[in-house]
Design a protein around this motif. Sequence first.
Motif, mmCIF file in Angstrom:
data_model
loop_
_atom_site.group_PDB
_atom_site.id
_atom_site.type_symbol
_atom_site.label_atom_id
_atom_site.label_comp_id
_atom_site.label_asym_id
_atom_site.label_seq_id
_atom_site.Cartn_x
_atom_site.Cartn_y
_atom_site.Cartn_z
ATOM 1 N N PRO A 1 -3.141 -8.684 0.725
ATOM 2 C CA PRO A 1 -2.110 -7.695 1.060
ATOM 3 C C PRO A 1 -0.734 -8.349 1.214
ATOM 4 C CG PRO A 1 -3.923 -7.688 2.667
ATOM 5 C CD PRO A 1 -4.117 -8.879 1.805
ATOM 6 N N LEU B 1 1.203 2.666 -3.504
ATOM 7 C CA LEU B 1 0.033 2.931 -4.352
ATOM 8 C C LEU B 1 -0.318 4.418 -4.347
ATOM 9 C CD1 LEU B 1 -2.315 -0.064 -3.400
ATOM 10 C CD2 LEU B 1 -0.685 0.091 -5.288
ATOM 11 N N PRO C 1 0.799 -1.237 0.000
ATOM 12 C CA PRO C 1 0.000 0.000 0.000
ATOM 13 C C PRO C 1 0.826 1.280 0.000
ATOM 14 C CG PRO C 1 -0.504 -1.383 1.938
ATOM 15 C CD PRO C 1 0.457 -2.147 1.094
ATOM 16 N N ASN C 2 2.011 1.275 0.584
ATOM 17 C CA ASN C 2 2.793 2.520 0.637
ATOM 18 C C ASN C 2 3.266 2.977 -0.738
ATOM 19 O OD1 ASN C 2 4.425 0.069 1.091
ATOM 20 N ND2 ASN C 2 6.162 1.496 0.964
#
Length: 561
Positions: A137, A112, A109-110
Amino acid sequence: MTQPNPSTAQARVIADELHRHGVDHVVISPGSRSGALAIAFDEHPGITTRVVLDERSAAFHALGRSRAGGAPTVALATSGTALANHLPAVVEADLSLIPLVLISADRPPNLLHVGANQTIEQEGIFGGKTRWSCTIPAAEIGLDLNAYWRTTVSQAVARARGHGARPGPVHLNVAFREPTVPIADDGRSRAEPYPFAIEGRPSGAPWQQHARARPGGARLSIEEGYGLVLAGEGDFDPVELKEAADRLLWPILATAASGLRGLDVVTTYHHLLVADVPPILRPDVVVTVGRVGPSDRVGSLTSLSVPQVQIDRWGAWNDPRRHSSHMIQADPAATLEHLVPAGDSRLLDSWLAADATMRSALDERLGGERRATGPSVARALGETDHDLLVTASSMPIRDVDAHFVGGARVIANRGASGIDGFVSTALGAASVGPRTMALAGDLSWLHDAGGLVVDELADVVFVVIDNGGGGLFDLLPQAEHAPAFERLFVAPHGLDLHRLGSAYNLEVSVIEDVDGLRSSLPARLGGGGAHVLVVPVDRETDLKARRALDDTARAVCAGLS
Ligand SMILES: Cc1ncc(C[n+]2csc(CCOP(=O)(O)OP(=O)(O)O)c2C)c(N)n1
Protein backbone atom coordinates in the motif's frame (compact mmCIF):
# COMPACT_ATOMS: atom_id res chain seq x y z
CA MET A 1 19.83 15.42 5.41
CA THR A 2 16.16 16.33 5.16
CA GLN A 3 13.71 13.47 5.38
CA PRO A 4 12.26 12.35 2.00
CA ASN A 5 8.56 12.48 1.27
CA PRO A 6 6.67 9.17 1.88
CA SER A 7 6.70 7.93 -1.72
CA THR A 8 10.40 8.67 -2.07
CA ALA A 9 11.15 6.94 1.24
CA GLN A 10 9.18 3.89 0.17
CA ALA A 11 10.87 3.78 -3.24
CA ARG A 12 14.37 4.19 -1.78
CA VAL A 13 13.84 1.37 0.68
CA ILE A 14 12.53 -0.96 -2.03
CA ALA A 15 15.46 -0.16 -4.36
CA ASP A 16 18.00 -0.54 -1.57
CA GLU A 17 16.62 -3.83 -0.28
CA LEU A 18 16.43 -5.28 -3.81
CA HIS A 19 20.08 -4.41 -4.28
CA ARG A 20 20.99 -6.11 -1.00
CA HIS A 21 19.41 -9.23 -2.46
CA GLY A 22 21.56 -9.20 -5.58
CA VAL A 23 19.53 -7.05 -7.97
CA ASP A 24 21.93 -4.86 -9.93
CA HIS A 25 19.93 -4.16 -13.08
CA VAL A 26 16.49 -2.60 -13.51
CA VAL A 27 14.67 -2.19 -16.81
CA ILE A 28 12.44 0.87 -16.62
CA SER A 29 9.59 1.88 -18.88
CA PRO A 30 8.64 5.51 -18.42
CA GLY A 31 5.61 6.62 -16.42
CA SER A 32 4.52 9.12 -13.81
CA ARG A 33 3.09 6.92 -11.03
CA SER A 34 6.25 4.77 -11.15
CA GLY A 35 8.41 7.91 -11.03
CA ALA A 36 9.52 7.60 -7.42
CA LEU A 37 10.84 4.09 -8.06
CA ALA A 38 12.46 5.03 -11.38
CA ILE A 39 14.35 7.83 -9.63
CA ALA A 40 15.30 5.67 -6.65
CA PHE A 41 16.64 2.90 -8.88
CA ASP A 42 18.55 5.33 -11.02
CA GLU A 43 20.09 7.09 -8.03
CA HIS A 44 21.16 3.86 -6.36
CA PRO A 45 24.94 3.52 -6.88
CA GLY A 46 24.82 -0.27 -7.18
CA ILE A 47 22.02 -0.46 -9.75
CA THR A 48 22.24 0.03 -13.50
CA THR A 49 19.06 1.23 -15.13
CA ARG A 50 18.09 0.67 -18.75
CA VAL A 51 15.11 2.49 -20.25
CA VAL A 52 12.99 0.51 -22.71
CA LEU A 53 9.87 2.20 -24.04
CA ASP A 54 7.64 -0.79 -24.70
CA GLU A 55 6.81 -2.73 -21.52
CA ARG A 56 6.48 -6.02 -23.40
CA SER A 57 10.04 -5.58 -24.66
CA ALA A 58 11.22 -4.27 -21.28
CA ALA A 59 10.09 -7.42 -19.48
CA PHE A 60 11.78 -9.62 -22.08
CA HIS A 61 14.93 -7.50 -21.74
CA ALA A 62 14.91 -8.24 -18.01
CA LEU A 63 14.18 -11.90 -18.71
CA GLY A 64 17.13 -12.14 -21.12
CA ARG A 65 19.44 -10.75 -18.48
CA SER A 66 18.17 -13.09 -15.78
CA ARG A 67 18.38 -16.06 -18.12
CA ALA A 68 21.97 -15.30 -19.06
CA GLY A 69 23.18 -14.11 -15.67
CA GLY A 70 21.10 -16.10 -13.18
CA ALA A 71 20.36 -13.24 -10.77
CA PRO A 72 16.85 -11.77 -10.62
CA THR A 73 16.33 -8.69 -12.78
CA VAL A 74 13.62 -6.10 -12.21
CA ALA A 75 11.24 -4.66 -14.81
CA LEU A 76 9.36 -1.56 -13.68
CA ALA A 77 6.10 -0.48 -15.30
CA THR A 78 3.67 2.27 -14.48
CA SER A 79 -0.04 1.62 -13.94
CA GLY A 80 -2.67 0.49 -16.44
CA THR A 81 -2.00 -1.39 -19.68
CA ALA A 82 1.71 -0.69 -19.15
CA LEU A 83 1.81 -3.51 -16.62
CA ALA A 84 -0.40 -5.80 -18.70
CA ASN A 85 2.32 -5.72 -21.36
CA HIS A 86 4.62 -7.66 -19.04
CA LEU A 87 2.47 -10.77 -19.42
CA PRO A 88 4.27 -12.54 -22.33
CA ALA A 89 7.59 -12.42 -20.47
CA VAL A 90 5.88 -13.58 -17.27
CA VAL A 91 4.53 -16.60 -19.19
CA GLU A 92 8.01 -17.45 -20.44
CA ALA A 93 9.67 -16.89 -17.05
CA ASP A 94 7.07 -19.11 -15.40
CA LEU A 95 7.70 -22.03 -17.75
CA SER A 96 11.46 -21.56 -17.98
CA LEU A 97 11.91 -21.04 -14.22
CA ILE A 98 13.60 -17.67 -14.67
CA PRO A 99 13.79 -15.40 -11.59
CA LEU A 100 12.15 -12.15 -12.57
CA VAL A 101 10.76 -9.34 -10.42
CA LEU A 102 7.95 -7.37 -12.04
CA ILE A 103 7.14 -4.15 -10.27
CA SER A 104 4.14 -2.01 -11.09
CA ALA A 105 3.11 1.33 -9.69
CA ASP A 106 -0.49 1.59 -8.54
CA ARG A 107 -2.85 4.27 -7.21
CA PRO A 108 -3.70 4.59 -3.54
CA PRO A 109 -7.04 2.98 -2.52
CA ASN A 110 -9.09 6.19 -2.76
CA LEU A 111 -8.47 6.22 -6.54
CA LEU A 112 -9.41 2.59 -7.18
CA HIS A 113 -12.78 1.52 -8.64
CA VAL A 114 -13.93 5.10 -9.29
CA GLY A 115 -12.94 5.55 -12.92
CA ALA A 116 -9.67 7.36 -12.14
CA ASN A 117 -7.44 7.86 -15.13
CA GLN A 118 -5.09 4.97 -16.11
CA THR A 119 -6.36 2.88 -13.23
CA ILE A 120 -7.08 -0.83 -13.59
CA GLU A 121 -7.27 -3.80 -11.23
CA GLN A 122 -3.58 -4.67 -10.94
CA GLU A 123 -3.36 -6.92 -7.93
CA GLY A 124 -2.66 -10.50 -8.99
CA ILE A 125 -3.00 -9.57 -12.68
CA PHE A 126 -0.72 -12.44 -13.74
CA GLY A 127 -2.81 -15.03 -11.92
CA GLY A 128 -1.11 -18.35 -11.21
CA LYS A 129 1.83 -17.56 -13.45
CA THR A 130 3.75 -15.82 -10.69
CA ARG A 131 5.32 -17.62 -7.75
CA TRP A 132 4.12 -14.82 -5.50
CA SER A 133 2.42 -11.47 -5.82
CA CYS A 134 1.78 -8.78 -3.29
CA THR A 135 0.42 -5.24 -3.15
CA ILE A 136 2.37 -2.79 -1.05
CA PRO A 137 0.00 0.00 0.00
CA ALA A 138 0.97 3.64 -0.34
CA ALA A 139 3.23 4.90 2.46
CA GLU A 140 1.47 6.46 5.46
CA ILE A 141 3.05 9.27 7.43
CA GLY A 142 1.99 7.79 10.77
CA LEU A 143 3.36 4.26 10.25
CA ASP A 144 6.94 2.98 10.56
CA LEU A 145 7.03 0.70 7.52
CA ASN A 146 10.74 0.11 7.04
CA ALA A 147 10.74 -3.53 8.24
CA TYR A 148 7.50 -4.22 6.35
CA TRP A 149 8.93 -2.92 3.07
CA ARG A 150 12.23 -4.70 3.52
CA THR A 151 10.80 -8.09 4.51
CA THR A 152 8.32 -7.89 1.63
CA VAL A 153 11.15 -7.29 -0.83
CA SER A 154 13.16 -10.09 0.83
CA GLN A 155 10.30 -12.49 0.36
CA ALA A 156 9.75 -11.43 -3.25
CA VAL A 157 13.36 -12.10 -4.23
CA ALA A 158 13.51 -15.36 -2.27
CA ARG A 159 10.38 -16.63 -4.02
CA ALA A 160 11.70 -15.56 -7.44
CA ARG A 161 14.78 -17.66 -6.69
CA GLY A 162 12.61 -20.67 -5.82
CA HIS A 163 12.08 -20.44 -2.08
CA GLY A 164 9.07 -22.59 -1.24
CA ALA A 165 8.40 -23.67 -4.81
CA ARG A 166 10.54 -23.31 -7.92
CA PRO A 167 12.18 -20.22 -9.46
CA GLY A 168 10.08 -17.88 -11.56
CA PRO A 169 8.42 -14.49 -11.79
CA VAL A 170 7.07 -12.50 -8.85
CA HIS A 171 4.95 -9.35 -8.93
CA LEU A 172 5.13 -6.44 -6.54
CA ASN A 173 2.33 -3.96 -7.06
CA VAL A 174 3.33 -0.80 -5.22
CA ALA A 175 0.88 2.02 -4.58
CA PHE A 176 2.18 5.57 -4.41
CA ARG A 177 0.69 8.86 -3.37
CA GLU A 178 1.80 12.03 -5.06
CA PRO A 179 4.25 13.64 -5.08
CA THR A 180 6.16 10.84 -6.82
CA VAL A 181 9.16 13.14 -7.25
CA PRO A 182 11.56 13.79 -4.37
CA ILE A 183 10.14 17.08 -3.11
CA ALA A 184 7.51 18.10 -0.58
CA ASP A 185 5.34 20.05 -3.03
CA ASP A 186 5.21 19.22 -6.74
CA GLY A 187 2.83 22.07 -7.50
CA ARG A 188 -0.18 19.74 -7.46
CA SER A 189 0.15 17.94 -4.16
CA ARG A 190 2.01 18.32 -0.88
CA ALA A 191 3.41 15.76 1.56
CA GLU A 192 4.99 15.99 5.00
CA PRO A 193 8.43 14.42 5.34
CA TYR A 194 8.37 10.69 6.18
CA PRO A 195 9.33 10.74 9.87
CA PHE A 196 10.85 7.27 10.43
CA ALA A 197 14.26 5.73 9.81
CA ILE A 198 14.64 3.93 6.48
CA GLU A 199 18.06 2.33 6.91
CA GLY A 200 18.69 -1.32 6.15
CA ARG A 201 20.80 -3.77 8.15
CA PRO A 202 24.42 -2.76 8.86
CA SER A 203 27.16 -3.54 6.33
CA GLY A 204 24.77 -3.83 3.38
CA ALA A 205 23.28 -7.11 4.62
CA PRO A 206 19.82 -8.09 3.42
CA TRP A 207 16.98 -7.79 5.94
CA GLN A 208 16.43 -11.54 5.79
CA GLN A 209 18.88 -14.20 4.62
CA HIS A 210 17.52 -17.10 2.58
CA ALA A 211 19.03 -20.52 2.19
CA ARG A 212 17.83 -23.82 0.83
CA ALA A 213 19.29 -27.29 1.14
CA ARG A 214 20.51 -28.69 -2.16
CA PRO A 215 18.44 -31.75 -3.08
CA GLY A 216 20.23 -35.07 -3.25
CA GLY A 217 19.67 -38.03 -5.52
CA ALA A 218 16.70 -40.36 -5.53
CA ARG A 219 16.96 -44.16 -5.62
CA LEU A 220 15.28 -45.60 -8.71
CA SER A 221 13.55 -48.94 -8.81
CA ILE A 222 14.36 -49.85 -12.39
CA GLU A 223 16.08 -52.62 -14.22
CA GLU A 224 19.40 -51.03 -15.23
CA GLY A 225 21.66 -51.89 -18.15
CA TYR A 226 22.71 -49.95 -21.22
CA GLY A 227 21.14 -46.58 -20.58
CA LEU A 228 21.31 -43.18 -22.16
CA VAL A 229 20.62 -39.67 -20.99
CA LEU A 230 18.53 -37.27 -23.01
CA ALA A 231 19.47 -33.82 -21.71
CA GLY A 232 17.50 -30.65 -22.32
CA GLU A 233 17.41 -27.29 -20.59
CA GLY A 234 17.09 -27.67 -16.84
CA ASP A 235 18.50 -26.90 -13.45
CA PHE A 236 21.49 -29.23 -13.15
CA ASP A 237 25.25 -28.97 -13.25
CA PRO A 238 26.33 -30.06 -16.77
CA VAL A 239 29.77 -31.20 -15.65
CA GLU A 240 28.38 -33.29 -12.78
CA LEU A 241 25.81 -34.84 -15.10
CA LYS A 242 28.50 -35.70 -17.63
CA GLU A 243 30.69 -37.26 -14.94
CA ALA A 244 27.79 -39.34 -13.67
CA ALA A 245 26.96 -40.57 -17.18
CA ASP A 246 30.65 -41.34 -17.85
CA ARG A 247 30.81 -43.49 -14.74
CA LEU A 248 27.76 -45.44 -15.95
CA LEU A 249 29.26 -45.73 -19.46
CA TRP A 250 26.07 -44.13 -20.79
CA PRO A 251 25.96 -41.67 -23.72
CA ILE A 252 24.39 -38.23 -23.32
CA LEU A 253 22.29 -36.82 -26.14
CA ALA A 254 22.60 -33.10 -25.52
CA THR A 255 20.23 -30.48 -26.91
CA ALA A 256 21.71 -27.11 -27.80
CA ALA A 257 20.27 -25.42 -24.70
CA SER A 258 21.34 -28.19 -22.28
CA GLY A 259 24.66 -26.53 -21.45
CA LEU A 260 26.43 -29.81 -22.27
CA ARG A 261 27.55 -29.01 -25.80
CA GLY A 262 31.31 -28.72 -25.97
CA LEU A 263 31.69 -31.76 -23.68
CA ASP A 264 32.00 -35.18 -25.30
CA VAL A 265 28.30 -35.69 -26.03
CA VAL A 266 26.07 -36.77 -28.93
CA THR A 267 24.82 -33.77 -30.91
CA THR A 268 23.49 -35.28 -34.15
CA TYR A 269 20.60 -37.21 -32.62
CA HIS A 270 18.07 -35.32 -34.79
CA HIS A 271 19.62 -36.90 -37.85
CA LEU A 272 20.51 -40.23 -36.23
CA LEU A 273 16.81 -40.59 -35.40
CA VAL A 274 15.66 -39.64 -38.92
CA ALA A 275 13.97 -43.03 -39.32
CA ASP A 276 13.32 -44.53 -35.88
CA VAL A 277 16.09 -45.63 -33.52
CA PRO A 278 18.78 -47.63 -35.36
CA PRO A 279 18.91 -51.11 -33.74
CA ILE A 280 22.53 -50.73 -32.66
CA LEU A 281 21.65 -47.56 -30.73
CA ARG A 282 18.73 -48.96 -28.73
CA PRO A 283 19.10 -48.50 -24.97
CA ASP A 284 17.66 -50.52 -22.05
CA VAL A 285 16.69 -47.39 -20.17
CA VAL A 286 16.20 -43.74 -21.11
CA VAL A 287 16.74 -41.00 -18.54
CA THR A 288 15.42 -37.60 -19.55
CA VAL A 289 16.71 -34.53 -17.77
CA GLY A 290 15.18 -31.08 -18.25
CA ARG A 291 13.02 -29.88 -21.13
CA VAL A 292 14.07 -31.65 -24.28
CA GLY A 293 13.46 -29.95 -27.61
CA PRO A 294 12.98 -28.82 -30.31
CA SER A 295 13.51 -32.02 -32.30
CA ASP A 296 10.35 -34.14 -32.42
CA ARG A 297 12.43 -37.13 -33.41
CA VAL A 298 13.43 -37.88 -29.81
CA GLY A 299 9.89 -39.25 -29.58
CA SER A 300 11.18 -42.46 -31.17
CA LEU A 301 13.53 -42.90 -28.18
CA THR A 302 11.03 -42.01 -25.49
CA SER A 303 8.41 -44.35 -26.98
CA LEU A 304 10.66 -47.41 -26.63
CA SER A 305 9.23 -49.97 -24.20
CA VAL A 306 12.02 -49.58 -21.70
CA PRO A 307 12.03 -47.68 -18.39
CA GLN A 308 11.52 -44.00 -19.24
CA VAL A 309 12.75 -41.94 -16.32
CA GLN A 310 12.22 -38.18 -16.08
CA ILE A 311 14.35 -36.41 -13.45
CA ASP A 312 13.92 -32.77 -12.57
CA ARG A 313 15.22 -30.91 -9.58
CA TRP A 314 12.03 -28.87 -9.26
CA GLY A 315 9.63 -31.66 -10.09
CA ALA A 316 8.64 -30.16 -13.45
CA TRP A 317 6.30 -32.42 -15.41
CA ASN A 318 8.24 -32.52 -18.69
CA ASP A 319 6.48 -35.40 -20.36
CA PRO A 320 4.80 -34.00 -23.49
CA ARG A 321 4.36 -37.39 -25.15
CA ARG A 322 3.23 -39.07 -21.91
CA HIS A 323 5.90 -41.72 -22.33
CA SER A 324 7.51 -41.44 -18.87
CA SER A 325 7.26 -44.42 -16.55
CA HIS A 326 9.04 -42.66 -13.64
CA MET A 327 8.74 -39.00 -12.62
CA ILE A 328 11.52 -38.17 -10.16
CA GLN A 329 12.06 -34.93 -8.25
CA ALA A 330 15.73 -34.98 -7.33
CA ASP A 331 19.13 -33.85 -8.47
CA PRO A 332 19.75 -35.66 -11.81
CA ALA A 333 23.51 -36.26 -11.40
CA ALA A 334 23.16 -37.42 -7.80
CA THR A 335 20.38 -39.80 -8.85
CA LEU A 336 22.55 -41.36 -11.56
CA GLU A 337 25.24 -41.90 -8.89
CA HIS A 338 23.02 -44.57 -7.32
CA LEU A 339 22.86 -46.69 -10.50
CA VAL A 340 25.10 -49.59 -11.45
CA PRO A 341 27.31 -48.99 -14.53
CA ALA A 342 26.59 -50.77 -17.80
CA GLY A 343 28.55 -54.00 -18.21
CA ASP A 344 30.74 -52.43 -20.89
CA SER A 345 30.89 -49.34 -23.12
CA ARG A 346 29.15 -50.99 -26.08
CA LEU A 347 26.19 -48.58 -26.29
CA LEU A 348 28.33 -45.54 -25.48
CA ASP A 349 30.85 -46.44 -28.19
CA SER A 350 28.10 -47.06 -30.75
CA TRP A 351 26.47 -43.68 -30.13
CA LEU A 352 29.77 -41.76 -30.18
CA ALA A 353 30.93 -43.50 -33.36
CA ALA A 354 27.57 -42.94 -35.06
CA ASP A 355 27.64 -39.31 -33.95
CA ALA A 356 31.10 -38.74 -35.42
CA THR A 357 30.11 -40.41 -38.71
CA MET A 358 26.89 -38.41 -38.92
CA ARG A 359 28.61 -35.11 -38.11
CA SER A 360 31.22 -35.55 -40.80
CA ALA A 361 28.57 -36.56 -43.37
CA LEU A 362 26.45 -33.49 -42.51
CA ASP A 363 29.54 -31.29 -42.56
CA GLU A 364 30.57 -32.60 -45.92
CA ARG A 365 27.18 -31.83 -47.39
CA LEU A 366 26.98 -28.38 -45.80
CA GLY A 367 30.64 -27.59 -46.54
CA GLY A 368 30.02 -27.92 -50.26
CA GLU A 369 27.16 -25.38 -50.14
CA ARG A 370 27.95 -21.67 -50.42
CA ARG A 371 24.34 -20.54 -50.57
CA ALA A 372 22.92 -19.45 -47.25
CA THR A 373 20.29 -21.69 -45.72
CA GLY A 374 19.17 -22.08 -42.12
CA PRO A 375 21.46 -25.09 -41.54
CA SER A 376 24.52 -23.53 -43.23
CA VAL A 377 24.09 -20.30 -41.25
CA ALA A 378 23.82 -22.18 -37.95
CA ARG A 379 26.94 -24.13 -38.80
CA ALA A 380 28.86 -20.94 -39.69
CA LEU A 381 27.92 -19.35 -36.34
CA GLY A 382 29.43 -22.34 -34.56
CA GLU A 383 32.72 -21.76 -36.33
CA THR A 384 33.03 -18.23 -34.94
CA ASP A 385 34.54 -17.82 -31.50
CA HIS A 386 32.02 -16.24 -29.12
CA ASP A 387 30.49 -16.85 -25.67
CA LEU A 388 26.73 -16.73 -25.98
CA LEU A 389 24.26 -17.48 -28.75
CA VAL A 390 20.70 -16.28 -28.21
CA THR A 391 18.43 -18.20 -30.54
CA ALA A 392 14.91 -17.38 -31.67
CA SER A 393 12.02 -19.81 -31.88
CA SER A 394 10.90 -21.38 -35.16
CA MET A 395 13.71 -22.67 -37.43
CA PRO A 396 16.69 -20.89 -35.80
CA ILE A 397 16.59 -23.04 -32.64
CA ARG A 398 16.01 -26.17 -34.74
CA ASP A 399 18.98 -25.38 -36.98
CA VAL A 400 21.19 -24.51 -34.04
CA ASP A 401 20.20 -27.72 -32.31
CA ALA A 402 21.12 -29.78 -35.36
CA HIS A 403 24.09 -27.90 -36.82
CA PHE A 404 25.70 -25.57 -34.30
CA VAL A 405 28.85 -27.11 -32.91
CA GLY A 406 31.02 -25.09 -30.60
CA GLY A 407 31.60 -24.18 -27.01
CA ALA A 408 29.34 -21.10 -26.86
CA ARG A 409 26.41 -21.29 -24.49
CA VAL A 410 23.04 -21.40 -26.25
CA ILE A 411 19.93 -19.85 -24.75
CA ALA A 412 16.43 -19.66 -26.17
CA ASN A 413 12.98 -18.78 -24.90
CA ARG A 414 11.58 -22.28 -25.28
CA GLY A 415 9.34 -22.26 -22.22
CA ALA A 416 6.44 -21.07 -24.35
CA SER A 417 8.35 -21.04 -27.68
CA GLY A 418 7.08 -17.58 -28.59
CA ILE A 419 8.55 -15.58 -31.44
CA ASP A 420 7.94 -12.46 -29.33
CA GLY A 421 10.47 -10.54 -27.24
CA PHE A 422 13.48 -11.86 -29.12
CA VAL A 423 15.42 -8.65 -29.74
CA SER A 424 14.96 -7.65 -26.10
CA THR A 425 15.91 -11.06 -24.74
CA ALA A 426 19.14 -10.86 -26.72
CA LEU A 427 19.91 -7.30 -25.59
CA GLY A 428 19.25 -8.22 -21.97
CA ALA A 429 21.38 -11.36 -22.22
CA ALA A 430 24.22 -9.44 -23.89
CA SER A 431 24.15 -6.89 -21.06
CA VAL A 432 25.63 -9.55 -18.80
CA GLY A 433 28.83 -9.10 -20.76
CA PRO A 434 29.74 -12.12 -22.84
CA ARG A 435 30.48 -11.83 -26.57
CA THR A 436 26.97 -12.37 -27.85
CA MET A 437 25.44 -13.36 -31.16
CA ALA A 438 21.71 -13.64 -31.73
CA LEU A 439 20.05 -15.64 -34.50
CA ALA A 440 16.50 -14.85 -35.60
CA GLY A 441 14.08 -15.29 -38.44
CA ASP A 442 12.74 -12.14 -40.04
CA LEU A 443 9.33 -12.37 -38.35
CA SER A 444 10.83 -12.81 -34.87
CA TRP A 445 13.05 -9.85 -35.56
CA LEU A 446 10.17 -7.66 -36.73
CA HIS A 447 7.91 -8.79 -33.89
CA ASP A 448 10.16 -7.13 -31.32
CA ALA A 449 11.72 -4.30 -33.33
CA GLY A 450 10.26 -2.06 -30.62
CA GLY A 451 12.83 -3.56 -28.26
CA LEU A 452 15.42 -1.47 -30.07
CA VAL A 453 13.91 1.68 -28.54
CA VAL A 454 16.26 1.53 -25.59
CA ASP A 455 18.55 4.19 -24.13
CA GLU A 456 21.68 2.12 -24.69
CA LEU A 457 22.21 -0.89 -26.94
CA ALA A 458 24.36 -3.73 -25.65
CA ASP A 459 27.12 -5.20 -27.83
CA VAL A 460 25.49 -7.90 -29.89
CA VAL A 461 25.64 -9.20 -33.45
CA PHE A 462 22.17 -10.03 -34.71
CA VAL A 463 22.04 -12.45 -37.62
CA VAL A 464 18.62 -12.26 -39.25
CA ILE A 465 17.61 -14.92 -41.73
CA ASP A 466 15.37 -13.08 -44.15
CA ASN A 467 13.30 -15.68 -45.96
CA GLY A 468 10.41 -13.28 -46.41
CA GLY A 469 8.20 -14.63 -43.62
CA GLY A 470 7.71 -17.76 -41.57
CA GLY A 471 9.74 -20.53 -43.21
CA LEU A 472 8.70 -23.02 -40.55
CA PHE A 473 5.29 -23.37 -42.16
CA ASP A 474 6.88 -24.85 -45.31
CA LEU A 475 7.58 -27.95 -43.20
CA LEU A 476 4.05 -28.23 -41.81
CA PRO A 477 0.85 -29.67 -43.34
CA GLN A 478 -0.46 -26.15 -43.99
CA ALA A 479 2.04 -25.85 -46.84
CA GLU A 480 0.19 -28.55 -48.79
CA HIS A 481 -3.35 -28.18 -47.58
CA ALA A 482 -4.16 -24.64 -46.51
CA PRO A 483 -5.83 -22.17 -48.86
CA ALA A 484 -4.09 -18.78 -49.03
CA PHE A 485 -1.03 -20.45 -47.47
CA GLU A 486 1.40 -17.63 -48.21
CA ARG A 487 -0.68 -14.80 -46.81
CA LEU A 488 -2.21 -16.60 -43.83
CA PHE A 489 0.84 -18.52 -42.63
CA VAL A 490 4.09 -17.33 -44.20
CA ALA A 491 2.88 -13.73 -43.80
CA PRO A 492 5.34 -12.08 -46.19
CA HIS A 493 6.06 -8.57 -44.94
CA GLY A 494 7.83 -7.05 -47.95
CA LEU A 495 9.87 -4.79 -45.67
CA ASP A 496 13.46 -3.76 -46.26
CA LEU A 497 15.21 -4.96 -43.11
CA HIS A 498 18.30 -2.94 -43.99
CA ARG A 499 16.40 0.33 -43.90
CA LEU A 500 14.51 -0.71 -40.82
CA GLY A 501 17.75 -1.43 -38.94
CA SER A 502 19.25 1.88 -40.04
CA ALA A 503 16.19 3.70 -38.72
CA TYR A 504 17.04 2.25 -35.30
CA ASN A 505 20.66 3.48 -35.61
CA LEU A 506 22.05 -0.01 -36.05
CA GLU A 507 24.91 -0.90 -38.34
CA VAL A 508 23.32 -3.15 -40.92
CA SER A 509 24.94 -5.27 -43.64
CA VAL A 510 23.33 -7.60 -46.12
CA ILE A 511 25.29 -10.84 -46.42
CA GLU A 512 25.06 -12.74 -49.67
CA ASP A 513 26.44 -16.19 -48.82
CA VAL A 514 27.90 -18.36 -46.08
CA ASP A 515 31.49 -17.33 -46.83
CA GLY A 516 30.45 -13.70 -46.49
CA LEU A 517 28.87 -14.48 -43.14
CA ARG A 518 31.93 -16.37 -41.90
CA SER A 519 34.24 -13.53 -42.79
CA SER A 520 31.97 -10.78 -41.41
CA LEU A 521 31.34 -12.22 -37.98
CA PRO A 522 34.73 -11.94 -36.21
CA ALA A 523 35.20 -8.23 -36.94
CA ARG A 524 31.64 -7.37 -35.93
CA LEU A 525 31.98 -9.31 -32.69
CA GLY A 526 35.38 -7.92 -31.86
CA GLY A 527 34.49 -4.31 -32.64
CA GLY A 528 31.68 -3.99 -30.11
CA GLY A 529 28.36 -2.21 -30.72
CA ALA A 530 25.11 -3.55 -32.06
CA HIS A 531 25.19 -4.92 -35.59
CA VAL A 532 22.69 -6.59 -37.82
CA LEU A 533 23.70 -9.01 -40.53
CA VAL A 534 20.70 -9.65 -42.77
CA VAL A 535 21.08 -12.95 -44.60
CA PRO A 536 18.59 -13.35 -47.47
CA VAL A 537 17.54 -16.99 -47.80
CA ASP A 538 15.46 -18.46 -50.57
CA ARG A 539 12.77 -20.71 -49.04
CA GLU A 540 12.83 -23.20 -51.90
CA THR A 541 16.61 -23.61 -51.67
CA ASP A 542 16.35 -23.91 -47.90
CA LEU A 543 13.74 -26.63 -48.11
CA LYS A 544 15.78 -28.61 -50.63
CA ALA A 545 18.86 -28.34 -48.40
CA ARG A 546 16.94 -29.76 -45.44
CA ARG A 547 15.63 -32.65 -47.51
CA ALA A 548 19.14 -33.38 -48.80
CA LEU A 549 20.46 -33.42 -45.22
CA ASP A 550 17.79 -35.93 -44.27
CA ASP A 551 18.75 -38.07 -47.29
CA THR A 552 22.34 -37.98 -46.10
CA ALA A 553 21.19 -38.95 -42.62
CA ARG A 554 19.17 -41.91 -43.92
CA ALA A 555 22.21 -43.15 -45.84
CA VAL A 556 24.41 -42.89 -42.73
CA CYS A 557 21.84 -44.69 -40.56
CA ALA A 558 21.46 -47.48 -43.12
CA GLY A 559 25.21 -48.09 -42.84
CA LEU A 560 25.28 -48.31 -39.03
CA SER A 561 26.03 -51.75 -37.67
C1 LIG B 1 4.20 -14.85 -30.15
C2 LIG B 1 4.04 -15.92 -31.18
N1 LIG B 1 3.18 -15.73 -32.20
C3 LIG B 1 3.03 -16.67 -33.16
C4 LIG B 1 3.75 -17.84 -33.11
C5 LIG B 1 3.56 -18.90 -34.20
N2 LIG B 1 4.76 -18.99 -35.06
C6 LIG B 1 5.66 -19.99 -34.89
S1 LIG B 1 6.91 -19.90 -35.96
C7 LIG B 1 6.27 -18.54 -36.71
C8 LIG B 1 6.99 -17.91 -37.86
C9 LIG B 1 8.32 -17.39 -37.50
O1 LIG B 1 8.94 -16.80 -38.60
P1 LIG B 1 10.45 -16.35 -38.55
O2 LIG B 1 10.75 -15.72 -37.25
O3 LIG B 1 10.72 -15.53 -39.76
O4 LIG B 1 11.27 -17.71 -38.58
P2 LIG B 1 11.26 -18.88 -39.68
O5 LIG B 1 9.96 -19.63 -39.51
O6 LIG B 1 11.40 -18.29 -41.02
O7 LIG B 1 12.42 -19.74 -39.27
C10 LIG B 1 5.09 -18.15 -36.09
C11 LIG B 1 4.29 -16.98 -36.50
C12 LIG B 1 4.63 -18.02 -32.01
N3 LIG B 1 5.37 -19.11 -31.85
N4 LIG B 1 4.77 -17.04 -31.09
